[in-house]
Design an enzyme around this catalytic site. Sequence first.
Site, PDB file in Angstrom:
ATOM      1  N   ALA A 173       0.860  -1.178   0.000  1.00 39.21           N
ATOM      2  CA  ALA A 173       0.000   0.000   0.000  1.00 39.21           C
ATOM      3  C   ALA A 173       0.897   1.228   0.000  1.00 39.21           C
ATOM      4  CB  ALA A 173      -0.921   0.000   1.217  1.00 39.21           C
ATOM      5  N   ASN A 208      -0.297   7.943   0.244  1.00 39.97           N
ATOM      6  CA  ASN A 208      -0.617   9.232  -0.350  1.00 39.97           C
ATOM      7  C   ASN A 208      -1.648   9.953   0.517  1.00 39.97           C
ATOM      8  OD1 ASN A 208       0.745   8.167  -2.798  1.00 39.97           O
ATOM      9  ND2 ASN A 208      -1.139   6.978  -2.989  1.00 39.97           N
ATOM     10  N   GLU A 210      -0.626   2.668   6.941  1.00 39.63           N
ATOM     11  CA  GLU A 210      -0.720   3.800   6.013  1.00 39.63           C
ATOM     12  C   GLU A 210      -1.333   5.021   6.680  1.00 39.63           C
ATOM     13  OE1 GLU A 210       1.028   3.322   3.483  1.00 39.63           O
ATOM     14  OE2 GLU A 210       1.139   1.165   3.793  1.00 39.63           O
ATOM     15  N   GLU A 252       8.999   4.518   7.946  1.00 43.15           N
ATOM     16  CA  GLU A 252       8.450   3.171   7.819  1.00 43.15           C
ATOM     17  C   GLU A 252       8.509   2.399   9.137  1.00 43.15           C
ATOM     18  OE1 GLU A 252       6.681   2.558   5.481  1.00 43.15           O
ATOM     19  OE2 GLU A 252       7.361   3.865   3.874  1.00 43.15           O
TER      20      GLU A 252
END
Length: 919
Positions: free
Chosen positions: A333, A336, A369, A391
Amino acid sequence: MGLDERVVDVGDHVDDGVPHAHDGVLRVGHLVSRSKDGRGYPVRSDALTSAGGPVTAPNPTAATGEADRYRLPRTVVPSHYDLVLEPDLGAATFTGTVAIDVEVVEPVDEIVLNALDLEIDRATLVGPNGTRLAGSVTYDADTERALIDIEDAAAPGRWRLELSFRGELNDKLVGFYRSTYVDEDGATQTLAVSQMESTHARRAFPCFDEPDFKATFAVTLVVADGLTALSNAAEIADEPTDDGRRRVRFATTMKMSTYLVAFVVGPLEVTEAVTTRGGVPIRVAHPRGKGHLAPYALDAAVFCLDFFADWFDIPYPGDKLDLVAVPDFAFGAMENLGCVTFREVLLLIDPESATQPELERLVDVVAHELAHMWFGDLVTMGWWEGIWLNEAFATFMEMLATDAYRPEWQRWVSFGLSRTAAFDVDALAATRPIEFPVISPEDAEGMFDLLTYEKGAAVLRMLEQYLGPDTFRDGIRRYISTHQYGNTVTTDLWDAIEESSGEPVRRIMDSWIYQGGFPAVGVDLEQDRHVVRLTQRRFQALDPKGSEPDATEWSVPVTLRVGRGDESTVERVLLEGDTTTVDLDRPADWVHVNVDGAGFYRVRYSPAAREALLAHRGQLAAIERYGLVDDAWAAVLADELDAPSFLALVRELAADEDDLSVWQRIAGGLGALDRLVPAPAREAWTATVRALARPALDRIGWEPAAAEDERHRQLRGTLVSLLGTVGADDEVVARSRALHDRHLAGEKGLDPALVAAAIEVVAGSGTAEDFDAFAGRVRAASTPQEEVRYTYALADFPGAEELDRLLAMTLTDEIRTQNGAFVLRRALLNRENGPQAWAFVQSHWSEISERLPSMSMVRMVEGVRALSTPELAAQVEAFFAEHPLPQATKTLAQHLEAMRVNVGVREREADRIAAAVTD
């Protein structure tokens, strides 16, 4: 960004949430703190002194100017983009215009920005008084830049750079690319999708494609009538054009980096919005006809967005949130802002037919995300060496949110599997520091591995547990609040936490971030059990061609439980240097180091301390018992423990073990031993496995109880898979086949964990007829999870002809390119036919390289670690000497070293384990 694979082969390992067979080979991963100008690295004078001197951040540009080839000059700085894109899905092309508001810092007659695979047809620089300076464009393909020569020098001040351009919707799953799916009527539908991280925005529009060139974006998409158009911000206008298309305009975004810009155009449906407590509307966009698979993700997203707004104490920074299921997607994924894109299997799900790991994986990825909306989008690293922090922190936060969403899943326990995968990489001489210098786009791509995600998250968890959750959170809140809408370096985070906690956080964390590897902590009880003596030394798996571990030391936050009878207390100590002691006020009966498995280190007990601990293992948490098995198998890889001794430990623990994660780790070890057993001892070996695992299955039974929790159901599936594959249990195989037949016949209400296990068992002994049935099920699957289960299981069939069929499919559209690397990797892991798969990879290397996304190639190569005979290993090394992977040089070296480690284990332990089971 979520990796396409996260939990890696340590038993019932998971690719996109899909359980695999117990192949048990040593795992390695797939995916340095700068100063503010991105050029140098600050190091405090109190940095930890290791055996080799102070632990300092590397400086990649001190010796050469190599980085300048890839870094844009700071003479022109963007502040806003007006971007218009017109995709033609049928022709697989797009045209566009972009007007970039820039600040010219000093007089320039050339503007340098990024562009790749684009043709810029016109370039004009417009001044505030209407002055228009024409520009001519040349390209530097090596550095992925466009150089715009201006006809006259532009004076300092505000200007607008206007560009018109065109490009192709590529098939490489990066930049602005095309994706397809077959709808309910059998028609092929095409989408245009963006994937910008790390350095791919330059493939979609000319831009200043570096993370610290933050700007606002106003996107307009001109699309064919009937297509859905999505971008980062809320839609503010949808107007018809003169040629029958629609012009869809979106609101201006917050200030953000180019890699977060997103647009999706195609035949998608969008759910009704659900709203968070904070008033944020959330929708799921999906291929037509799949809306019934969206509610679970919507529910998880609402929970997570509210959870993070509370945890960070800052509202969500966007104006809406769309979660988009993309049929073809290279990663798991992508975060954004406001328009998060996913693989279908990680967003669309039927909770009635999904396994617990599949549900957990979906929630993990959604949480990961959405955590990025704050940690990554609102506050962004200054340069790509800091991607680990984005991350790693999002991975840490996914565990936190998933654990809050479904406490019964015991997410921090199952995180042990991920930590093990990171340990296995970091135990190699070819490991790397978590943060390392990034110069080129290929270097940035190499950051997306298990060290960035899993090790990074593990050391953050270690710090959080050492400081305390509230203190840790206060430091994060300080960091986010101070740096929102800006860019940071790693030390900004440590300084914020240090200010909140009063602890030497930077000194501790520098030793973990700027050094590869990790320690083994030695434990002994001394002075009539009044003193716990702790030591450290670097842990390293034994590479027959490698060198001895060096004398690296860490600042190790150690937690230990001291037991006296049925009571215990927890102590915390910072182990710096090679030895420290903990004085106890009264004698201890036993001691356990690494409470709740939160520390990123192995533990080595003295014989007496180990014996006392095992006698009290009933007082250990599940993750702590998991650690006993995990540390023991690691000792086999390091030649500190032989395989029969590991098997003896497993026998002792398995007698009364009922935790899913512990059994998954046991299964991983047994799967590894299964690869070593010579043919004459195989019958005795499978009998040994049955004797170990069958009592556990008999205890819980074949039929799920009404009040049984999901982890218990998954434990049943793990045991069935282990017994039906490694254990070759005739009854388990027969019952699995019968269950699978019922599943193929469409029977409802079957337990998903048993169905998934049955698929593995049937594949492991499957016939040509079974292969046909599996391939048919891939095409007719009712959910993305079922499609992936059957796709990957095709690689487990024992027949050479069936494997040939599958390998040929990977070069066609029968296997999606997003899955092709994982199918080939799993074929390489096939115990019987791995060499056959390797021969295919060698002979079709050019075709595979051309077809698969660049970043997934190293995922495929991971499978060579199972080729553990000396002859095959020599072939593999010789091949990659001639066929390097420049986008993953370090990870490839890790795969090859892990292969050599497995060769050594085979040579040392094959005869030993055969003798142990036949005596």
